[in-house]
Design a protein around this motif. Sequence first.
Motif, short mmCIF file in Angstrom:
data_model
loop_
_atom_site.label_atom_id
_atom_site.label_comp_id
_atom_site.label_asym_id
_atom_site.label_seq_id
_atom_site.Cartn_x
_atom_site.Cartn_y
_atom_site.Cartn_z
N TYR A 150 0.83 -1.20 0.00
CA TYR A 150 0.00 0.00 0.00
C TYR A 150 0.87 1.26 0.00
O TYR A 150 0.56 2.25 -0.67
CB TYR A 150 -0.93 0.01 1.22
CG TYR A 150 -2.14 -0.88 1.07
CD1 TYR A 150 -3.13 -0.58 0.13
CD2 TYR A 150 -2.29 -2.02 1.85
CE1 TYR A 150 -4.24 -1.38 -0.02
CE2 TYR A 150 -3.40 -2.84 1.71
CZ TYR A 150 -4.37 -2.52 0.78
OH TYR A 150 -5.47 -3.32 0.64
N ASP B 25 -9.36 -2.57 -1.69
CA ASP B 25 -8.74 -3.69 -0.96
C ASP B 25 -7.90 -4.53 -1.91
O ASP B 25 -8.32 -4.84 -3.04
CB ASP B 25 -9.82 -4.57 -0.33
CG ASP B 25 -10.58 -3.82 0.77
OD1 ASP B 25 -9.95 -2.98 1.44
OD2 ASP B 25 -11.78 -4.08 0.94
N SER C 190 -13.52 -5.36 -6.05
CA SER C 190 -12.95 -4.21 -5.35
C SER C 190 -13.15 -2.92 -6.14
O SER C 190 -13.52 -1.88 -5.57
CB SER C 190 -11.47 -4.44 -5.08
OG SER C 190 -10.93 -3.39 -4.30
N ASP D 7 -18.80 3.82 -4.24
CA ASP D 7 -18.60 4.58 -3.00
C ASP D 7 -18.78 6.06 -3.28
O ASP D 7 -17.83 6.85 -3.31
CB ASP D 7 -17.21 4.30 -2.44
CG ASP D 7 -17.05 4.78 -1.00
OD1 ASP D 7 -17.93 5.54 -0.55
OD2 ASP D 7 -16.07 4.41 -0.34
N ALA E 34 -17.42 8.63 -0.46
CA ALA E 34 -15.98 8.93 -0.48
C ALA E 34 -15.64 9.83 -1.66
O ALA E 34 -14.82 10.75 -1.55
CB ALA E 34 -15.17 7.64 -0.55
N ARG F 298 -14.51 13.86 -0.91
CA ARG F 298 -13.04 13.88 -0.94
C ARG F 298 -12.53 15.31 -1.12
O ARG F 298 -13.22 16.16 -1.68
CB ARG F 298 -12.51 13.00 -2.07
CG ARG F 298 -12.61 13.64 -3.44
CD ARG F 298 -12.16 12.71 -4.56
NE ARG F 298 -11.98 13.41 -5.82
CZ ARG F 298 -12.91 13.66 -6.71
NH1 ARG F 298 -14.16 13.24 -6.47
NH2 ARG F 298 -12.64 14.29 -7.83
N THR G 207 -6.77 8.31 -0.46
CA THR G 207 -7.42 7.70 0.69
C THR G 207 -7.96 6.32 0.35
O THR G 207 -8.12 5.97 -0.84
CB THR G 207 -8.57 8.60 1.19
OG1 THR G 207 -9.08 8.09 2.40
CG2 THR G 207 -9.69 8.69 0.15
N ARG G 208 -8.24 5.55 1.37
CA ARG G 208 -8.86 4.24 1.18
C ARG G 208 -10.36 4.40 0.96
O ARG G 208 -11.01 5.20 1.64
CB ARG G 208 -8.61 3.35 2.39
CG ARG G 208 -7.17 2.92 2.58
CD ARG G 208 -6.75 1.87 1.55
NE ARG G 208 -7.54 0.66 1.64
CZ ARG G 208 -7.27 -0.37 2.46
NH1 ARG G 208 -6.22 -0.30 3.27
NH2 ARG G 208 -8.02 -1.45 2.47
N ALA G 209 -10.90 3.65 0.03
CA ALA G 209 -12.35 3.62 -0.18
C ALA G 209 -12.95 2.67 0.85
O ALA G 209 -12.63 1.50 0.86
CB ALA G 209 -12.67 3.16 -1.60
N GLU G 210 -13.80 3.20 1.72
CA GLU G 210 -14.31 2.40 2.84
C GLU G 210 -15.71 1.87 2.59
O GLU G 210 -16.21 1.04 3.36
CB GLU G 210 -14.30 3.26 4.12
CG GLU G 210 -12.90 3.75 4.50
CD GLU G 210 -12.93 4.68 5.68
OE1 GLU G 210 -14.04 5.05 6.12
OE2 GLU G 210 -11.85 5.04 6.18
N ARG H 293 -18.54 3.47 2.92
CA ARG H 293 -19.48 3.93 3.95
C ARG H 293 -20.82 4.34 3.34
O ARG H 293 -20.86 4.98 2.28
CB ARG H 293 -18.89 5.13 4.70
CG ARG H 293 -17.76 4.77 5.63
CD ARG H 293 -17.13 6.02 6.22
NE ARG H 293 -18.11 6.87 6.90
CZ ARG H 293 -17.81 8.04 7.44
NH1 ARG H 293 -16.57 8.51 7.35
NH2 ARG H 293 -18.75 8.75 8.03
#
Length: 537
Positions: free
Chosen positions: A251, A278, A289, A296, A299, A303, A309-312, A314
Amino acid sequence: MYKVMLVDDDYPVLELIHYAIDWESMGLSVIGMHENGARALEAAATEMPDILITDIGMPQMNGLELIAKLKDAKPGLRAAILSCHDEFEYARQAMKLQVQDYLLKDTLDPAAIRALLSQFIASLEEEREHQTKQLRMERLVDRNRSLMKEKFIRATLQQPMLDIEKWKSELESYGLPLRGGETIIPVIGLVDEFRAAKQRFQSEEVLRFALDNVLEETIQQFGLKAVHFQYSTQETVLLAAFQGGLKVNGYEKTRELLRAIQKAVRTLKLSMSFLIGDGCPAPEGIKSSLLGIQKDGVARFYRQGGEITRAEGRAPESYDMFKDFQKCSEKLRDLILGKKVGEIQSAVSGWLEEAERRRPDPAVVKDWVLRLLLDTRLKLQSVLDYRSAGRGDVLPNEALELDTITELKEWMISHCLSIIAADMYGGIASKRAEIAEACQYVTQRLDRKITLEEVAEQLFMNPSYFSRLFKKETGETFIEYVTRMKMHRAKELLEESATPVGKICETLGYDNQSYFIKLFKSFSGLTPVEYRSQLRK
Protein backbone atom coordinates in the motif's frame (compact mmCIF):
# COMPACT_ATOMS: atom_id res chain seq x y z
CA MET A 1 8.50 31.35 -39.14
CA TYR A 2 11.97 29.81 -39.08
CA LYS A 3 14.73 31.40 -36.98
CA VAL A 4 18.09 32.47 -38.44
CA MET A 5 21.33 33.28 -36.62
CA LEU A 6 24.21 35.19 -38.29
CA VAL A 7 27.73 34.94 -36.86
CA ASP A 8 30.85 36.74 -38.18
CA ASP A 9 33.57 38.85 -36.56
CA ASP A 10 33.48 41.11 -39.64
CA TYR A 11 30.43 43.20 -38.66
CA PRO A 12 29.99 44.93 -42.06
CA VAL A 13 29.51 41.47 -43.58
CA LEU A 14 26.75 40.76 -41.04
CA GLU A 15 25.02 44.03 -41.91
CA LEU A 16 25.34 43.34 -45.64
CA ILE A 17 23.65 39.96 -45.31
CA HIS A 18 21.05 41.27 -42.88
CA TYR A 19 19.90 44.16 -45.08
CA ALA A 20 20.29 42.40 -48.43
CA ILE A 21 17.63 39.79 -47.63
CA ASP A 22 13.91 40.39 -47.14
CA TRP A 23 13.68 37.88 -44.31
CA GLU A 24 10.02 38.32 -43.45
CA SER A 25 8.82 37.72 -47.01
CA MET A 26 10.72 34.42 -46.99
CA GLY A 27 9.11 33.37 -43.71
CA LEU A 28 12.33 33.88 -41.76
CA SER A 29 13.30 35.87 -38.68
CA VAL A 30 16.82 36.90 -37.71
CA ILE A 31 17.03 36.21 -33.99
CA GLY A 32 20.61 37.37 -33.54
CA MET A 33 23.80 38.71 -35.10
CA HIS A 34 26.95 37.80 -33.15
CA GLU A 35 30.64 38.62 -33.54
CA ASN A 36 32.02 35.29 -32.26
CA GLY A 37 30.99 31.71 -31.70
CA ALA A 38 31.02 31.91 -27.90
CA ARG A 39 28.39 34.67 -27.81
CA ALA A 40 26.30 32.87 -30.41
CA LEU A 41 26.38 29.66 -28.37
CA GLU A 42 25.31 31.53 -25.24
CA ALA A 43 22.40 33.16 -27.11
CA ALA A 44 21.35 29.80 -28.59
CA ALA A 45 20.88 28.42 -25.06
CA THR A 46 17.92 30.82 -24.75
CA GLU A 47 16.64 30.67 -28.33
CA MET A 48 17.88 28.01 -30.74
CA PRO A 49 18.03 28.86 -34.47
CA ASP A 50 16.78 26.67 -37.29
CA ILE A 51 19.36 28.08 -39.73
CA LEU A 52 22.93 29.16 -38.96
CA ILE A 53 25.19 31.18 -41.26
CA THR A 54 28.62 31.55 -39.71
CA ASP A 55 32.20 32.54 -40.41
CA ILE A 56 34.95 30.01 -39.64
CA GLY A 57 37.85 32.02 -38.24
CA MET A 58 36.63 33.92 -35.16
CA PRO A 59 38.04 34.64 -31.68
CA GLN A 60 37.01 32.55 -28.63
CA MET A 61 35.20 29.91 -30.71
CA ASN A 62 35.46 29.29 -34.44
CA GLY A 63 32.53 28.49 -36.72
CA LEU A 64 33.21 24.76 -36.97
CA GLU A 65 33.21 24.39 -33.18
CA LEU A 66 29.98 26.41 -32.99
CA ILE A 67 28.27 24.22 -35.60
CA ALA A 68 29.36 21.05 -33.81
CA LYS A 69 27.99 22.24 -30.44
CA LEU A 70 24.69 23.50 -31.89
CA LYS A 71 24.17 20.29 -33.86
CA ASP A 72 24.67 18.30 -30.66
CA ALA A 73 21.75 20.25 -29.20
CA LYS A 74 19.71 20.33 -32.41
CA PRO A 75 20.70 17.70 -35.02
CA GLY A 76 18.29 19.16 -37.61
CA LEU A 77 20.06 22.53 -37.68
CA ARG A 78 20.77 23.84 -41.21
CA ALA A 79 24.22 25.42 -41.40
CA ALA A 80 26.22 27.30 -44.02
CA ILE A 81 29.87 28.36 -43.76
CA LEU A 82 30.72 31.94 -44.71
CA SER A 83 34.47 32.53 -44.94
CA CYS A 84 37.43 34.01 -46.74
CA HIS A 85 39.11 30.63 -46.59
CA ASP A 86 38.87 28.45 -49.70
CA GLU A 87 41.25 25.79 -48.51
CA PHE A 88 40.24 22.17 -48.95
CA GLU A 89 40.81 21.26 -45.27
CA TYR A 90 38.12 23.66 -44.09
CA ALA A 91 35.69 22.37 -46.69
CA ARG A 92 36.45 18.77 -45.66
CA GLN A 93 35.76 19.52 -41.98
CA ALA A 94 32.57 21.31 -42.92
CA MET A 95 31.39 18.28 -44.91
CA LYS A 96 31.94 16.08 -41.83
CA LEU A 97 29.63 18.38 -39.90
CA GLN A 98 27.01 18.04 -42.67
CA VAL A 99 27.24 21.73 -43.50
CA GLN A 100 24.83 22.37 -46.36
CA ASP A 101 26.97 24.93 -48.20
CA TYR A 102 30.31 26.72 -48.13
CA LEU A 103 30.20 30.36 -49.30
CA LEU A 104 33.23 32.55 -50.01
CA LYS A 105 33.06 36.19 -48.95
CA ASP A 106 35.00 37.48 -51.97
CA THR A 107 32.36 36.07 -54.33
CA LEU A 108 29.41 36.67 -52.01
CA ASP A 109 26.18 37.25 -53.90
CA PRO A 110 22.90 38.02 -52.04
CA ALA A 111 21.01 36.11 -54.73
CA ALA A 112 23.06 33.00 -53.92
CA ILE A 113 22.25 33.41 -50.22
CA ARG A 114 18.53 33.75 -51.01
CA ALA A 115 18.70 30.61 -53.14
CA LEU A 116 20.46 28.75 -50.33
CA LEU A 117 17.89 29.95 -47.80
CA SER A 118 15.09 28.76 -50.09
CA GLN A 119 16.72 25.31 -50.14
CA PHE A 120 16.93 25.34 -46.36
CA ILE A 121 13.26 26.32 -46.05
CA ALA A 122 12.18 23.58 -48.47
CA SER A 123 14.13 20.91 -46.58
CA LEU A 124 12.85 22.16 -43.22
CA GLU A 125 9.25 22.08 -44.51
CA GLU A 126 9.77 18.55 -45.81
CA GLU A 127 11.23 17.47 -42.47
CA ARG A 128 8.38 19.14 -40.56
CA GLU A 129 5.79 17.43 -42.75
CA HIS A 130 7.49 14.08 -42.20
CA GLN A 131 7.61 14.64 -38.45
CA THR A 132 3.95 15.68 -38.43
CA LYS A 133 2.94 12.51 -40.28
CA GLN A 134 5.05 10.39 -37.96
CA LEU A 135 3.54 12.09 -34.91
CA ARG A 136 0.05 11.53 -36.26
CA MET A 137 0.82 7.85 -36.76
CA GLU A 138 2.24 7.56 -33.25
CA ARG A 139 -0.79 9.30 -31.81
CA LEU A 140 -3.10 7.04 -33.79
CA VAL A 141 -1.30 3.97 -32.45
CA ASP A 142 -1.42 5.39 -28.91
CA ARG A 143 -5.08 6.30 -29.32
CA ASN A 144 -5.96 2.82 -30.57
CA ARG A 145 -4.05 1.24 -27.70
CA SER A 146 -5.79 3.56 -25.24
CA LEU A 147 -9.19 2.62 -26.67
CA MET A 148 -8.34 -1.08 -26.46
CA LYS A 149 -7.32 -0.64 -22.82
CA GLU A 150 -10.55 1.21 -22.10
CA LYS A 151 -12.55 -1.56 -23.76
CA PHE A 152 -10.70 -4.14 -21.66
CA ILE A 153 -11.30 -2.43 -18.30
CA ARG A 154 -14.95 -1.71 -19.12
CA ALA A 155 -15.50 -5.35 -20.06
CA THR A 156 -13.77 -6.37 -16.83
CA LEU A 157 -16.18 -4.32 -14.74
CA GLN A 158 -19.36 -4.71 -16.75
CA GLN A 159 -19.25 -8.27 -18.08
CA PRO A 160 -18.79 -11.73 -16.50
CA MET A 161 -15.21 -13.09 -16.38
CA LEU A 162 -15.73 -16.30 -18.34
CA ASP A 163 -12.10 -17.04 -19.26
CA ILE A 164 -9.63 -16.04 -16.50
CA GLU A 165 -6.54 -17.17 -18.42
CA LYS A 166 -7.51 -15.11 -21.44
CA TRP A 167 -8.08 -12.14 -19.13
CA LYS A 168 -4.60 -12.59 -17.61
CA SER A 169 -3.03 -12.85 -21.05
CA GLU A 170 -4.68 -9.63 -22.18
CA LEU A 171 -3.64 -7.88 -18.96
CA GLU A 172 -0.05 -8.98 -19.61
CA SER A 173 -0.19 -7.51 -23.11
CA TYR A 174 -0.91 -4.15 -21.48
CA GLY A 175 2.12 -4.42 -19.20
CA LEU A 176 1.09 -6.34 -16.08
CA PRO A 177 2.02 -10.05 -16.17
CA LEU A 178 0.59 -12.22 -13.36
CA ARG A 179 2.65 -15.32 -12.54
CA GLY A 180 0.76 -16.39 -9.42
CA GLY A 181 1.04 -15.37 -5.80
CA GLU A 182 0.71 -11.62 -6.48
CA THR A 183 -1.59 -9.34 -4.58
CA ILE A 184 -3.24 -6.71 -6.78
CA ILE A 185 -4.06 -3.32 -5.26
CA PRO A 186 -6.78 -1.58 -7.32
CA VAL A 187 -7.02 2.22 -7.43
CA ILE A 188 -9.39 4.68 -9.07
CA GLY A 189 -8.01 8.11 -9.89
CA LEU A 190 -10.26 11.13 -10.46
CA VAL A 191 -9.47 14.45 -12.13
CA ASP A 192 -10.37 17.20 -9.66
CA GLU A 193 -12.48 20.14 -10.87
CA PHE A 194 -13.23 18.24 -14.06
CA ARG A 195 -15.50 20.91 -15.60
CA ALA A 196 -12.73 23.50 -15.38
CA ALA A 197 -10.16 21.00 -16.70
CA LYS A 198 -12.28 20.33 -19.80
CA GLN A 199 -12.58 24.06 -20.46
CA ARG A 200 -8.83 24.56 -20.04
CA PHE A 201 -7.97 21.83 -22.56
CA GLN A 202 -10.90 22.82 -24.84
CA SER A 203 -11.74 19.19 -25.61
CA GLU A 204 -11.97 15.93 -23.70
CA GLU A 205 -9.84 14.20 -26.33
CA VAL A 206 -6.88 16.54 -25.77
CA LEU A 207 -7.23 16.24 -21.99
CA ARG A 208 -7.42 12.47 -22.21
CA PHE A 209 -4.36 12.24 -24.49
CA ALA A 210 -2.30 14.46 -22.16
CA LEU A 211 -3.28 12.50 -19.05
CA ASP A 212 -2.69 9.14 -20.68
CA ASN A 213 0.85 10.12 -21.70
CA VAL A 214 1.75 11.55 -18.29
CA LEU A 215 0.45 8.49 -16.42
CA GLU A 216 2.18 6.05 -18.79
CA GLU A 217 5.51 7.85 -18.51
CA THR A 218 5.31 8.22 -14.72
CA ILE A 219 4.52 4.53 -14.15
CA GLN A 220 7.44 3.48 -16.38
CA GLN A 221 9.87 5.82 -14.61
CA PHE A 222 8.70 4.76 -11.14
CA GLY A 223 9.52 1.13 -11.87
CA LEU A 224 6.57 -0.37 -10.01
CA LYS A 225 4.79 -3.38 -11.49
CA ALA A 226 1.63 -1.51 -12.44
CA VAL A 227 -0.63 -0.52 -15.34
CA HIS A 228 -3.29 2.14 -15.82
CA PHE A 229 -6.51 2.24 -17.87
CA GLN A 230 -8.56 5.31 -18.83
CA TYR A 231 -12.07 4.24 -17.84
CA SER A 232 -13.24 7.69 -18.95
CA THR A 233 -11.58 11.07 -19.42
CA GLN A 234 -12.09 11.84 -15.74
CA GLU A 235 -11.67 8.38 -14.26
CA THR A 236 -8.50 6.27 -14.34
CA VAL A 237 -8.15 2.69 -13.12
CA LEU A 238 -4.72 1.66 -11.85
CA LEU A 239 -3.63 -1.86 -10.86
CA ALA A 240 -0.41 -2.39 -8.89
CA ALA A 241 0.97 -5.91 -8.26
CA PHE A 242 3.09 -7.09 -5.33
CA GLN A 243 4.61 -10.54 -4.83
CA GLY A 244 4.37 -12.56 -1.64
CA GLY A 245 0.93 -11.76 -0.27
CA LEU A 246 -0.50 -8.54 1.03
CA LYS A 247 2.04 -6.46 2.91
CA VAL A 248 1.87 -2.98 4.38
CA ASN A 249 4.64 -1.78 2.09
CA GLY A 250 2.46 -2.71 -0.91
CA TYR A 251 0.00 0.00 0.00
CA GLU A 252 2.82 2.40 0.85
CA LYS A 253 4.56 1.77 -2.49
CA THR A 254 1.25 2.36 -4.24
CA ARG A 255 0.83 5.64 -2.40
CA GLU A 256 4.35 6.68 -3.44
CA LEU A 257 3.45 6.00 -7.06
CA LEU A 258 0.21 7.97 -6.73
CA ARG A 259 2.09 10.93 -5.23
CA ALA A 260 4.52 10.78 -8.18
CA ILE A 261 1.55 10.83 -10.57
CA GLN A 262 0.05 13.82 -8.75
CA LYS A 263 3.33 15.69 -9.10
CA ALA A 264 3.49 14.85 -12.82
CA VAL A 265 -0.08 15.95 -13.61
CA ARG A 266 0.53 19.26 -11.85
CA THR A 267 2.76 20.14 -14.82
CA LEU A 268 -0.51 20.09 -16.82
CA LYS A 269 -2.06 22.43 -14.21
CA LEU A 270 -4.31 19.57 -13.11
CA SER A 271 -5.00 17.86 -9.80
CA MET A 272 -5.94 14.22 -9.23
CA SER A 273 -7.25 12.42 -6.16
CA PHE A 274 -7.16 8.66 -5.65
CA LEU A 275 -9.35 6.07 -3.90
CA ILE A 276 -7.53 2.85 -2.99
CA GLY A 277 -9.44 -0.43 -2.79
CA ASP A 278 -8.74 -3.69 -0.96
CA GLY A 279 -5.86 -5.81 -2.24
CA CYS A 280 -6.85 -9.13 -3.77
CA PRO A 281 -5.03 -12.14 -5.25
CA ALA A 282 -7.62 -13.16 -7.87
CA PRO A 283 -9.11 -11.41 -10.92
CA GLU A 284 -12.61 -11.82 -9.56
CA GLY A 285 -11.56 -9.98 -6.43
CA ILE A 286 -10.09 -7.15 -8.52
CA LYS A 287 -13.42 -6.68 -10.25
CA SER A 288 -15.34 -6.70 -6.97
CA SER A 289 -12.95 -4.21 -5.35
CA LEU A 290 -13.09 -1.79 -8.29
CA LEU A 291 -16.88 -1.91 -8.41
CA GLY A 292 -16.92 -1.20 -4.70
CA ILE A 293 -14.79 1.93 -5.21
CA GLN A 294 -17.02 3.11 -8.07
CA LYS A 295 -20.13 2.72 -5.95
CA ASP A 296 -18.60 4.58 -3.00
CA GLY A 297 -20.33 7.85 -3.84
CA VAL A 298 -19.79 9.20 -0.31
CA ALA A 299 -15.98 8.93 -0.48
CA ARG A 300 -15.99 10.36 -3.99
CA PHE A 301 -18.25 13.34 -3.21
CA TYR A 302 -16.67 14.34 0.10
CA ARG A 303 -13.04 13.88 -0.94
CA GLN A 304 -10.64 16.81 -0.90
CA GLY A 305 -8.75 17.75 -4.06
CA GLY A 306 -5.44 15.90 -4.28
CA GLU A 307 -6.46 13.41 -1.58
CA ILE A 308 -5.15 9.82 -1.51
CA THR A 309 -7.42 7.70 0.69
CA ARG A 310 -8.86 4.24 1.18
CA ALA A 311 -12.35 3.62 -0.18
CA GLU A 312 -14.31 2.40 2.84
CA GLY A 313 -17.72 1.88 1.26
CA ARG A 314 -19.48 3.93 3.95
CA ALA A 315 -23.22 4.42 3.57
CA PRO A 316 -24.61 7.99 3.65
CA GLU A 317 -25.51 9.32 7.10
CA SER A 318 -29.00 10.39 8.10
CA TYR A 319 -29.25 14.19 8.12
CA ASP A 320 -32.26 16.38 7.29
CA MET A 321 -30.83 19.23 5.20
CA PHE A 322 -34.29 20.65 4.49
CA LYS A 323 -35.17 21.24 8.16
CA ASP A 324 -34.35 24.99 8.00
CA PHE A 325 -34.73 25.42 4.25
CA GLN A 326 -36.96 28.53 4.32
CA LYS A 327 -34.75 30.22 6.89
CA CYS A 328 -31.68 29.59 4.67
CA SER A 329 -33.52 30.82 1.58
CA GLU A 330 -34.58 34.06 3.28
CA LYS A 331 -31.07 34.64 4.61
CA LEU A 332 -29.52 34.11 1.19
CA ARG A 333 -32.10 36.46 -0.39
CA ASP A 334 -31.32 39.19 2.16
CA LEU A 335 -27.55 38.80 1.71
CA ILE A 336 -27.84 39.11 -2.07
CA LEU A 337 -30.11 42.14 -1.76
CA GLY A 338 -27.61 43.71 0.62
CA LYS A 339 -24.76 42.74 -1.71
CA LYS A 340 -22.96 41.18 1.25
CA VAL A 341 -20.33 39.30 -0.73
CA GLY A 342 -18.29 38.19 2.25
CA GLU A 343 -21.33 37.03 4.21
CA ILE A 344 -22.66 35.09 1.21
CA GLN A 345 -19.38 33.21 0.96
CA SER A 346 -19.38 32.59 4.71
CA ALA A 347 -23.03 31.42 4.81
CA VAL A 348 -22.74 29.03 1.87
CA SER A 349 -19.47 27.64 3.23
CA GLY A 350 -21.05 27.13 6.64
CA TRP A 351 -24.09 25.28 5.28
CA LEU A 352 -22.05 22.94 3.12
CA GLU A 353 -19.33 22.39 5.72
CA GLU A 354 -22.05 21.16 8.06
CA ALA A 355 -23.22 18.80 5.31
CA GLU A 356 -19.62 17.65 4.84
CA ARG A 357 -19.37 16.91 8.55
CA ARG A 358 -22.69 14.98 8.59
CA ARG A 359 -22.13 13.26 5.20
CA PRO A 360 -25.69 12.75 3.93
CA ASP A 361 -26.43 11.27 0.50
CA PRO A 362 -24.65 13.42 -2.16
CA ALA A 363 -27.85 13.49 -4.24
CA VAL A 364 -29.67 15.11 -1.31
CA VAL A 365 -26.98 17.79 -0.97
CA LYS A 366 -27.16 18.65 -4.68
CA ASP A 367 -30.96 18.73 -4.54
CA TRP A 368 -30.84 21.09 -1.54
CA VAL A 369 -28.42 23.46 -3.29
CA LEU A 370 -30.47 23.49 -6.50
CA ARG A 371 -33.75 24.14 -4.70
CA LEU A 372 -32.19 26.87 -2.56
CA LEU A 373 -30.78 28.65 -5.62
CA LEU A 374 -34.00 28.37 -7.63
CA ASP A 375 -36.17 29.46 -4.69
CA THR A 376 -33.91 32.45 -4.00
CA ARG A 377 -33.88 33.48 -7.67
CA LEU A 378 -37.68 33.40 -7.79
CA LYS A 379 -37.89 35.61 -4.70
CA LEU A 380 -35.40 38.07 -6.20
CA GLN A 381 -37.05 38.44 -9.61
CA SER A 382 -39.69 40.76 -8.24
CA VAL A 383 -37.06 42.93 -6.53
CA LEU A 384 -34.00 42.93 -8.80
CA ASP A 385 -33.83 43.51 -12.53
CA TYR A 386 -31.21 40.97 -13.55
CA ARG A 387 -31.21 39.18 -16.88
CA SER A 388 -29.18 36.23 -15.70
CA ALA A 389 -32.31 34.89 -13.94
CA GLY A 390 -33.17 33.12 -17.19
CA ARG A 391 -30.29 30.74 -16.66
CA GLY A 392 -32.23 28.85 -14.00
CA ASP A 393 -33.15 26.13 -16.46
CA VAL A 394 -29.50 25.08 -16.91
CA LEU A 395 -28.71 24.81 -13.19
CA PRO A 396 -29.65 21.11 -12.82
CA ASN A 397 -27.47 20.11 -15.79
CA GLU A 398 -24.50 22.03 -14.42
CA ALA A 399 -24.95 20.54 -10.95
CA LEU A 400 -24.87 17.00 -12.31
CA GLU A 401 -21.32 17.59 -13.58
CA LEU A 402 -20.04 18.62 -10.15
CA ASP A 403 -18.11 15.79 -8.57
CA THR A 404 -17.30 17.02 -5.04
CA ILE A 405 -18.89 19.13 -2.34
CA THR A 406 -16.03 21.63 -2.70
CA GLU A 407 -16.91 22.20 -6.37
CA LEU A 408 -20.60 22.45 -5.45
CA LYS A 409 -19.83 25.15 -2.86
CA GLU A 410 -17.76 27.23 -5.31
CA TRP A 411 -20.44 26.82 -8.00
CA MET A 412 -23.22 27.97 -5.64
CA ILE A 413 -21.25 31.03 -4.51
CA SER A 414 -20.44 31.86 -8.13
CA HIS A 415 -24.14 31.91 -9.07
CA CYS A 416 -25.01 34.15 -6.13
CA LEU A 417 -22.26 36.58 -7.08
CA SER A 418 -23.36 36.61 -10.73
CA ILE A 419 -26.77 37.92 -9.59
CA ILE A 420 -25.08 40.74 -7.66
CA ALA A 421 -22.77 41.55 -10.59
CA ALA A 422 -25.70 41.71 -13.01
CA ASP A 423 -27.66 44.00 -10.73
CA MET A 424 -24.78 46.30 -9.75
CA TYR A 425 -23.16 46.69 -13.14
CA GLY A 426 -26.00 46.97 -15.58
CA GLY A 427 -26.29 43.36 -16.61
CA ILE A 428 -22.61 42.84 -17.40
CA ALA A 429 -23.05 39.14 -16.87
CA SER A 430 -25.56 38.89 -19.73
CA LYS A 431 -23.46 40.51 -22.45
CA ARG A 432 -20.59 38.10 -22.98
CA ALA A 433 -19.95 34.79 -21.24
CA GLU A 434 -16.24 35.64 -20.98
CA ILE A 435 -16.97 38.95 -19.21
CA ALA A 436 -19.40 37.27 -16.83
CA GLU A 437 -16.80 34.66 -15.96
CA ALA A 438 -14.14 37.33 -15.47
CA CYS A 439 -16.41 39.28 -13.12
CA GLN A 440 -17.19 36.18 -11.08
CA TYR A 441 -13.49 35.29 -10.96
CA VAL A 442 -12.70 38.73 -9.55
CA THR A 443 -15.54 38.73 -7.04
CA GLN A 444 -14.42 35.41 -5.58
CA ARG A 445 -10.80 36.57 -5.19
CA LEU A 446 -11.04 40.03 -3.69
CA ASP A 447 -8.70 38.92 -0.91
CA ARG A 448 -5.60 38.97 -3.12
CA LYS A 449 -3.92 40.73 -6.02
CA ILE A 450 -5.62 40.06 -9.35
CA THR A 451 -3.85 40.78 -12.63
CA LEU A 452 -5.31 41.16 -16.09
CA GLU A 453 -2.87 38.52 -17.40
CA GLU A 454 -4.02 36.03 -14.77
CA VAL A 455 -7.70 36.39 -15.71
CA ALA A 456 -6.94 36.34 -19.45
CA GLU A 457 -5.08 33.05 -18.98
CA GLN A 458 -8.05 31.67 -17.06
CA LEU A 459 -10.26 32.52 -20.04
CA PHE A 460 -7.71 31.29 -22.64
CA MET A 461 -7.59 34.75 -24.20
CA ASN A 462 -4.83 37.08 -25.34
CA PRO A 463 -4.38 39.72 -22.57
CA SER A 464 -4.50 42.66 -25.01
CA TYR A 465 -7.67 41.36 -26.66
CA PHE A 466 -9.29 40.66 -23.28
CA SER A 467 -8.44 44.18 -22.09
CA ARG A 468 -10.08 45.76 -25.17
CA LEU A 469 -13.11 43.46 -24.95
CA PHE A 470 -13.64 44.19 -21.26
CA LYS A 471 -13.51 47.97 -21.83
CA LYS A 472 -15.88 47.69 -24.78
CA GLU A 473 -18.43 45.56 -22.91
CA THR A 474 -18.34 47.32 -19.52
CA GLY A 475 -17.26 50.87 -20.28
CA GLU A 476 -14.38 50.68 -17.81
CA THR A 477 -10.94 49.10 -17.79
CA PHE A 478 -10.35 45.80 -16.05
CA ILE A 479 -8.18 47.46 -13.39
CA GLU A 480 -10.93 50.04 -12.74
CA TYR A 481 -13.43 47.21 -12.29
CA VAL A 482 -11.19 45.29 -9.87
CA THR A 483 -10.55 48.45 -7.86
CA ARG A 484 -14.26 49.28 -7.73
CA MET A 485 -15.14 45.80 -6.49
CA LYS A 486 -12.44 45.96 -3.82
CA MET A 487 -13.67 49.36 -2.66
CA HIS A 488 -17.25 48.04 -2.40
CA ARG A 489 -15.89 45.21 -0.26
CA ALA A 490 -13.88 47.68 1.84
CA LYS A 491 -17.05 49.70 2.55
CA GLU A 492 -18.84 46.52 3.57
CA LEU A 493 -16.04 45.61 6.00
CA LEU A 494 -15.96 49.14 7.44
CA GLU A 495 -19.73 49.10 7.92
CA GLU A 496 -20.10 45.66 9.46
CA SER A 497 -16.97 45.15 11.54
CA ALA A 498 -14.48 46.90 13.78
CA THR A 499 -11.58 45.50 11.77
CA PRO A 500 -8.63 47.97 11.70
CA VAL A 501 -8.00 49.76 8.41
CA GLY A 502 -4.58 48.13 8.11
CA LYS A 503 -6.13 44.68 8.39
CA ILE A 504 -8.79 45.53 5.80
CA CYS A 505 -6.01 46.71 3.51
CA GLU A 506 -4.29 43.31 3.86
CA THR A 507 -7.60 41.44 3.52
CA LEU A 508 -8.13 43.01 0.10
CA GLY A 509 -4.67 42.12 -1.16
CA TYR A 510 -3.01 45.53 -0.83
CA ASP A 511 0.49 45.66 0.65
CA ASN A 512 0.67 49.49 0.82
CA GLN A 513 -1.76 51.07 3.27
CA SER A 514 -1.21 54.63 2.01
CA TYR A 515 -2.07 53.52 -1.54
CA PHE A 516 -5.21 51.75 -0.28
CA ILE A 517 -6.36 54.88 1.62
CA LYS A 518 -5.76 57.01 -1.49
CA LEU A 519 -7.85 54.62 -3.63
CA PHE A 520 -10.65 54.53 -1.08
CA LYS A 521 -10.80 58.32 -0.81
CA SER A 522 -10.85 58.64 -4.59
CA PHE A 523 -13.74 56.15 -4.70
CA SER A 524 -15.86 57.41 -1.78
CA GLY A 525 -14.65 60.97 -1.15
CA LEU A 526 -13.58 60.03 2.39
CA THR A 527 -10.70 58.18 3.99
CA PRO A 528 -11.62 54.80 5.57
CA VAL A 529 -11.44 56.33 9.06
CA GLU A 530 -13.65 59.27 8.02
CA TYR A 531 -16.11 56.90 6.36
CA ARG A 532 -16.43 54.75 9.47
CA SER A 533 -16.76 57.84 11.72
CA GLN A 534 -19.57 59.20 9.54
CA LEU A 535 -21.42 55.88 9.83
CA ARG A 536 -21.27 56.05 13.63
CA LYS A 537 -22.67 59.57 13.66
